[in-house]
Design an enzyme around this catalytic site. Structure first.
Site, PDB file in Angstrom:
ATOM      1  CG  HIS A  14      -1.945   1.108   1.405  1.00 50.82           C
ATOM      2  ND1 HIS A  14      -3.251   1.004   1.726  1.00 50.82           N
ATOM      3  CD2 HIS A  14      -1.706   2.530   0.877  1.00 50.82           C
ATOM      4  CE1 HIS A  14      -3.774   2.195   1.523  1.00 50.82           C
ATOM      5  NE2 HIS A  14      -2.825   3.182   1.097  1.00 50.82           N
ATOM      6  CG  HIS A  16      -0.699   6.998  -0.916  1.00 50.52           C
ATOM      7  ND1 HIS A  16      -1.807   7.141  -1.668  1.00 50.52           N
ATOM      8  CD2 HIS A  16      -0.983   6.420   0.251  1.00 50.52           C
ATOM      9  CE1 HIS A  16      -2.724   6.564  -0.963  1.00 50.52           C
ATOM     10  NE2 HIS A  16      -2.378   6.291   0.170  1.00 50.52           N
ATOM     11  CE  LYS A 100      -7.885   2.228  -0.711  1.00 49.57           C
ATOM     12  NZ  LYS A 100      -6.850   2.497  -0.164  1.00 49.57           N
ATOM     13  CG  HIS A 137      -9.819   4.387   3.338  1.00 51.13           C
ATOM     14  ND1 HIS A 137      -8.582   5.073   3.519  1.00 51.13           N
ATOM     15  CD2 HIS A 137     -10.811   4.976   4.383  1.00 51.13           C
ATOM     16  CE1 HIS A 137      -8.737   5.980   4.553  1.00 51.13           C
ATOM     17  NE2 HIS A 137      -9.995   6.190   5.133  1.00 51.13           N
ATOM     18  CG  HIS A 175      -5.232   2.138   5.734  1.00 49.07           C
ATOM     19  ND1 HIS A 175      -6.599   2.210   5.954  1.00 49.07           N
ATOM     20  CD2 HIS A 175      -5.009   2.738   4.521  1.00 49.07           C
ATOM     21  CE1 HIS A 175      -7.113   2.927   5.113  1.00 49.07           C
ATOM     22  NE2 HIS A 175      -6.178   3.209   4.162  1.00 49.07           N
ATOM     23  CG  ASP A 246      -1.893   4.711   4.067  1.00 50.68           C
ATOM     24  OD1 ASP A 246      -1.869   5.255   2.735  1.00 50.68           O
ATOM     25  OD2 ASP A 246      -2.506   5.126   4.788  1.00 50.68           O
TER      26      ASP A 246
END
Ligand code: NCD
Ligand code: ZN
Length: 343
Positions: A14, A16, A100, A137, A175, A246
């Site tokens: 995960h 970004h 996602k 999420h 997460h 994350d």
């Protein structure tokens, strides 16, 4: 006391990576240690089509530093406009590793996310058919729900009541932050990623010496009792929990603002921070499985070939990373000690 740990090269499930100059800068941090990463699609505009994802992957590959072997694993941002045919196209492309799911307005760039969960059932059934994982999420964000209860409420009202009803859908609850999430993962046929910040900090860190925007992420840090439950989870030899940082950088001025945004930047020292958490949990014997094997097995990927070694040595995290003269990123643990170093 163990002073050196060698493991199979890890993957980050995960991450970004952002885009443009920031991507170029932070990609070097990730690619130095991690062999592969599941790349989040919440760009502006989001990665919603095969064209978007092919172009984004191309931009990432162009920016991998020389002599690094790193493979981005691409994802698509699920919207209410996607159709079962789109899912079939993604599955057959071979490039899309997961979709996602952001509940609408739950986090950074989630305004294209899902409001009506019944609407996406046919799409989720097609994902199940093609065995493409759904990365969730997991927060319900209605204004009457307390911020600290968002994960639990999502699990009760959406995950358990709606998404778990779809046969054979592969689900990763991303997460996770609470004991309720840990228990749900253990009791059901789903997997979960856990971040370094949720293993190492509780919600006091957001108010440490005054309000600290650099410890603000979503899902927000929780009470100590929940952090303890996560430390128990990483001890568990079941293969359901795996590494997903994350790591989510934002420019300093977007964090240090009257309405600062959510996201913690950890990629520069993620594995070292996980080592601290595993040592605290007394779980170093499960470290390699969590970092390098469980996630790969879940996604049906081969284990990486090379290894990485950590040594016990204190060093101080930088106060900031300067991307260019205008943009800097304040990392997790800024100007504080980190106990492990990459050899
Ligand atoms: C992420 C971001 O900034 O893109 N922020 C965060 O706090 N984790 C989005 C997300 O994963 O929720
Ligand atoms: Zn994220």
């Amino acid at each position: 006391m163990q002073n050196e740990i060698t493991i199979t090269r890890p993957d980050d499930f995960h991450l970004h990576l952002r885009d443009g100059e920031i991507m170029k800068f932070i990609l070097a941090h990730t690619a130095k240690v991690f062999a592969r990463a599941i790349v989040m699609p919440n760009l502006k505009p989001p990665v919603v089509s095969l064209k978007n994802v092919l172009e984004y992957k191309e931009r990432i590959i162009k920016n991998i530093p020389p002599n690094c072997d790193f493979e981005p694993l691409m994802t698509i941002y699920l919207t209410e406009n996607h159709t079962p045919d789109d899912i079939e196209e993604f599955a057959k492309s071979g490039i899309v590793k997961a979709l996602k799911l952001y509940p609408n307005s739950a986090t950074t760039n989630s305004q294209h996310g899902i409001s009506d969960f019944d609407k996406i059932i046919p799409v989720l059934e097609t994902m199940a058919k093609f065995k493409i994982p759904l990365l969730i999420h997991g927060e319900s964000v209605e204004s009457n729900i307390d911020v600290f209860d968002r994960e639990k409420r999502f699990i009760d009202n959406i995950l358990n009541k709606k998404l778990m009803k779809i046969d054979n859908l592969k689900i990763v609850l991303e997460h996770i932050t609470t004991k309720e999430a840990v228990n749900f993962v253990l009791e059901n046929d789903i997997a979960a990623t856990i971040t370094p910040q949720h293993l190492l900090m509780n919600r006091n860190a957001i108010f440490d010496g005054g309000i600290n925007p650099h410890n603000y992420c979503l899902p927000v840090l929780k009470r100590e009792i929940h952090r303890k439950a996560l430390l128990e989870a990483i001890k568990n030899p079941c293969k359901k929990f795996f590494l997903g940082t994350d790591s989510a950088p934002h420019p300093k001025n977007a964090k240090e603002s009257s309405c600062g945004c959510a996201g913690i930047y950890s990629a520069f020292a993620a594995l070292q921070l996980y080592a601290e958490a595993f040592e605290e949990a007394g779980a170093l014997d499960n470290f390699e499985n969590f970092c390098s094997k469980n996630g790969a097995d879940y996604y049906g990927l081969p284990h990486n070939k090379k290894t990485v070694t950590l040594i016990r040595e204190n060093w101080t995290a930088p106060s900031e990373f300067k991307v260019n003269s205008d943009v800097s990123i304040i990392p997790i643990r800024a100007q504080k000690e980190i106990k492990w170093r990459i050899k």
